[in-house]
Enzyme design. Sequence first.
Site, PDB file in Angstrom:
ATOM      1  N   HIS A  97       0.877  -1.175   0.000  1.00  0.00           N
ATOM      2  CA  HIS A  97       0.000   0.000   0.000  1.00  0.00           C
ATOM      3  C   HIS A  97       0.916   1.227   0.000  1.00  0.00           C
ATOM      4  O   HIS A  97       2.032   1.170   0.532  1.00  0.00           O
ATOM      5  CB  HIS A  97      -0.810   0.135   1.289  1.00  0.00           C
ATOM      6  CG  HIS A  97      -1.708  -0.998   1.653  1.00  0.00           C
ATOM      7  ND1 HIS A  97      -1.271  -2.116   2.291  1.00  0.00           N
ATOM      8  CD2 HIS A  97      -3.047  -1.139   1.534  1.00  0.00           C
ATOM      9  CE1 HIS A  97      -2.308  -2.922   2.530  1.00  0.00           C
ATOM     10  NE2 HIS A  97      -3.395  -2.359   2.087  1.00  0.00           N
ATOM     11  N   ASP A 100       2.325   1.983   3.467  1.00  0.00           N
ATOM     12  CA  ASP A 100       3.333   1.073   4.041  1.00  0.00           C
ATOM     13  C   ASP A 100       4.737   1.551   3.767  1.00  0.00           C
ATOM     14  O   ASP A 100       5.672   1.211   4.490  1.00  0.00           O
ATOM     15  CB  ASP A 100       3.276  -0.329   3.396  1.00  0.00           C
ATOM     16  CG  ASP A 100       1.903  -0.913   3.336  1.00  0.00           C
ATOM     17  OD1 ASP A 100       1.082  -0.557   4.184  1.00  0.00           O
ATOM     18  OD2 ASP A 100       1.656  -1.746   2.427  1.00  0.00           O
TER      19      ASP A 100
HETATM   20  C1  XLS Z   1      -7.517  -6.419   5.260  1.00  0.00           C
HETATM   21  C2  XLS Z   1      -7.130  -6.731   3.880  1.00  0.00           C
HETATM   22  C3  XLS Z   1      -6.001  -5.885   3.321  1.00  0.00           C
HETATM   23  C4  XLS Z   1      -5.928  -6.015   1.814  1.00  0.00           C
HETATM   24  C5  XLS Z   1      -5.136  -4.943   1.146  1.00  0.00           C
HETATM   25  O1  XLS Z   1      -8.181  -7.178   5.947  1.00  0.00           O
HETATM   26  O2  XLS Z   1      -6.858  -8.096   3.794  1.00  0.00           O
HETATM   27  O3  XLS Z   1      -4.800  -6.225   3.923  1.00  0.00           O
HETATM   28  O4  XLS Z   1      -5.418  -7.256   1.426  1.00  0.00           O
HETATM   29  O5  XLS Z   1      -5.600  -3.691   1.431  1.00  0.00           O
END
Ligand code: XLS
Length: 431
Positions: A97, A100
């Site tokens: 993301h 991150d």
């Molecule tokens: C949250 C989600 C997230 C997605 C990406 O529960 O799994 O991590 O995979 O935004």
Amino acid sequence: MSDFFKGMEPLRHDPEAKGVAFRSYDPDEVLMGKRMEDHLRFAVAYWHSFAWPGGDPFGGQTFERPWFGDTMEAARLKADVAFEMFEILGQPYFCFHDADIRPEGADFAESRRNFEEIIDLFEQKMETSRTRLLWGTANLFSHRRFMAGAATNPDPDVFAWSAATVKTCLEATHRLGGENYVLWGGREGYETLLNTDMGREREQAGRFLNMVVEHARKIGFTGSILIEPKPQEPTKHQYDYDVATIYGFLKDFGLEDEVKVNIEQGHAILAGHSFEHELALARELGIFGSIDMNRNDYQSGWDTDQFPNNVPEVALAYYEVLKAGGFDTGGTNFDARLRRQSLNPEDLIAAHAGAMDVCARGFKAAAAMLEDGVLEEMRHARYAGWEAPEAKAMLTSDLDSIAQRVEAEGINPVPRSGRQEILENIVNHYV
Ligand code: XLS
Ligand code: NI
Ligand code: NI
């Protein structure tokens, strides 16, 4: 070179190894005409491995990483360590993301510049690393501005901010050669109808997604656009509850041929489904894209994002993936975190190595089950009656003529065993 993983060598396949190693995962082993690495297409999730501080609902940070902090210097160190881990694991992909990888700036423009600087760094690193980008995504759920949603926010300024963010992340994903772009709508839902205009929020989300697809085409992004379903948590009622809900949404907004799904095992469980159910449904609807291979704890009831460690579960999942023809642009992303007591750098390697091994074992079992064909034969036999011309004809007929035939031919169904125990015994033979 950082010294975070000091002394740790790249992992290799060693069937005799114990602990931190690949016993079953052999990237070069050929199954069903393809290398295991190319079937499984493993990805490391940047957020859980490098940005997550180790908190749970009752306590905060347990990890102390030298790159924690809000500076660009810390972000660069984090990137160094990430690519060092990719070197050790040898997995072909990663995912991230925007939030991150970069510190938040004072305004949108500064955040974007911070982000793009790290994307430049990734680009440089990817010239020499063999790690590629499985997918990029935008974090439209952590910052307080998103507390009432991103595309579905009552405040148009949040919609604007979100649109600008997705544009930036989509373009970065494209620049790095990402094979997919994911949208998980963490806050796209609502807490109470007392303050929510659900019809309007759905319209906003539909238009938003259409704009994302239009922009992807405009910049020449040929990867897949994926929505990741999740039924609740963070918001109580999510608009992207499960595969079936998303399909209805895509149909409604004319996007069923443009957008697919990234299915996470833990989210399927939260929705009251099995992972296999979600995978099979997506396949039948023609929207299967990719997977997040992390499950929840079966007792604690929230999204604990554990690395996979249950071979039979994984086998049934890959069986459905293989029946979908395997991954195209998709792959196996570990959207998974360590337990908050697992403080050592080695734990991070062990978690991924173990997960890759479990997936390899499950995948091998799935491939063998499919190649031997026993399950498919038995399923086929169960529906064999539908091969008869009178049976086929019924589906283009009407209630009147069917009713006449029931009486004229004295049709009287004879119940037959579903043979579930036998089928389960067969599966257990493989796993
Ligand atoms: C949250 C989600 C997230 C997605 C990406 O529960 O799994 O991590 O995979 O935004
Ligand atoms: Ni999740
Ligand atoms: Ni996920």
